[in-house]
Design an enzyme around this catalytic site. Structure first.
Site, PDB file in Angstrom:
ATOM      1  N   GLU A  12       3.738   0.736  12.071  1.00  0.00           N
ATOM      2  CA  GLU A  12       2.547   1.362  11.480  1.00  0.00           C
ATOM      3  C   GLU A  12       1.384   0.383  11.363  1.00  0.00           C
ATOM      4  O   GLU A  12       0.247   0.792  11.173  1.00  0.00           O
ATOM      5  CB  GLU A  12       2.875   1.914  10.078  1.00  0.00           C
ATOM      6  CG  GLU A  12       3.816   3.098  10.089  1.00  0.00           C
ATOM      7  CD  GLU A  12       4.303   3.439   8.684  1.00  0.00           C
ATOM      8  OE1 GLU A  12       4.194   4.611   8.303  1.00  0.00           O
ATOM      9  OE2 GLU A  12       4.805   2.555   7.979  1.00  0.00           O
ATOM     10  N   GLU A 193       6.793   5.832  -0.376  1.00  0.00           N
ATOM     11  CA  GLU A 193       6.283   4.630  -1.048  1.00  0.00           C
ATOM     12  C   GLU A 193       5.064   4.836  -1.943  1.00  0.00           C
ATOM     13  O   GLU A 193       4.918   4.169  -2.983  1.00  0.00           O
ATOM     14  CB  GLU A 193       5.891   3.545  -0.006  1.00  0.00           C
ATOM     15  CG  GLU A 193       7.005   3.036   0.855  1.00  0.00           C
ATOM     16  CD  GLU A 193       7.315   3.943   2.057  1.00  0.00           C
ATOM     17  OE1 GLU A 193       6.403   4.716   2.455  1.00  0.00           O
ATOM     18  OE2 GLU A 193       8.428   3.902   2.582  1.00  0.00           O
ATOM     19  N   ASP A 216       5.653  14.234  11.378  1.00  0.00           N
ATOM     20  CA  ASP A 216       6.676  15.287  11.495  1.00  0.00           C
ATOM     21  C   ASP A 216       6.410  16.317  10.412  1.00  0.00           C
ATOM     22  O   ASP A 216       5.567  16.111   9.546  1.00  0.00           O
ATOM     23  CB  ASP A 216       8.080  14.680  11.328  1.00  0.00           C
ATOM     24  CG  ASP A 216       8.222  13.959   9.993  1.00  0.00           C
ATOM     25  OD1 ASP A 216       7.985  12.745   9.954  1.00  0.00           O
ATOM     26  OD2 ASP A 216       8.508  14.608   8.977  1.00  0.00           O
TER      27      ASP A 216
END
Ligand code: ADE
Length: 252
Positions: A12, A193, A216
């Site tokens: 990421e 997170e 997703d």
């Protein structure tokens, strides 16, 4: 002013550290941190690790050891809102821990000791982040999503929920949404997170903002869609959005 840039996974944040000028690597609590400047802004990049505890530890180290004065998260999430599609981006306005349940002692989702379940993101920083995302969505991002045969992306703003679960089933995500809606909470996306970092930032009275591109739909195909998206698109969003954001901050 030092801004911390966090992502959960190396994929990421790939490439972002290479853009730093005068980069210096530091190590605390088994984590690596890269300090440097980006378009004239002092930044420190790090990986939060996966899950709420790893993210809370990283945020605390950033604040206590690296003098971070604001935290920005860029990463991926599963889409929960009905019109939040793979490739879209959600800018967090607020966060809830969807797996917090101290009932019947406290209402479902409420954080004991805080008297609330919702942690708001910083308005001014979130506004700047949303501008940076919008710029990206309106220019480069459609070409990226096209590589996965996805339509042009859109930006959404609202509630993101976090918990220590990768949500990967139609029934599971429907139940998650239903429970939150019963508490009058309308989640747009789910990840693992952000709510923990929002809580740490609230404890230290520090600005927090977050954006998540949708990898997703937290459904039966999530385990296939997630790696495909993470490997091909997530880091591009991080690079372009953080560059856009730093250019804005340098002007201010
Ligand atoms: N991050 C990206 N997709 C996710 C999902 N489906 N559940 C939890 N975290 C995610």
């Amino acid at each position: 002013m030092t801004i911390a840039i966090l992502s959960a996974l190396p994929e990421e944040q790939q490439g972002l550290v290479d853009l730093l000028q005068n980069a210096q690597q530091l190590s605390y609590a088994g984590r690596r941190f890269w300090r440097g400047t980006l378009h004239g802004v002092q930044v420190v990049c790090a990986l939060s690790g996966i899950g709420k505890v790893a993210a809370a530890t990283t945020a605390t180290v950033l604040i206590e050891r690296l003098n971070a004065q604001a935290i920005v998260f860029t990463g991926v999430a599963g889409g929960l809102g009905a019109d939040v599609h793979v490739g879209d981006v959600v800018v967090a306005r607020s966060y809830v821990q969807h797996d917090m349940d101290a009932s019947p002692l406290f209402p479902r989702y409420e954080m004991p000791g805080y008297g609330r379940s919702v942690f708001a993101c910083d308005e001014a920083l979130t506004h700047k982040l949303a501008l940076a995302v919008q710029q990206c969505v309106q220019s480069l991002a459609a070409a990226w999503t096209a590589t996965l045969a996805l339509p042009a992306p859109r930006m959404h703003q609202g509630l993101i929920v976090s918990g220590d679960r990768f949500v990967s089933g139609v029934e599971e995500s429907a139940n998650l949404r239903k429970g939150l809606e019963q508490a009058d909470l309308q989640p747009l996306a789910v990840e693992m997170e952000g709510a923990a970092i929002a809580q740490v930032c609230a404890d230290y009275d520090l600005p927090f903002a977050a954006m998540r591109s949708i990898s997703d739909r937290a459904d039966d195909a999530a385990h296939v869609d997630f790696p495909k998206f993470v490997h091909s698109i997530a880091s591009r969003y991080a690079q372009v959005v953080i560059e856009n954001l730093c250019k804005q901050l340098a002007k201010a």
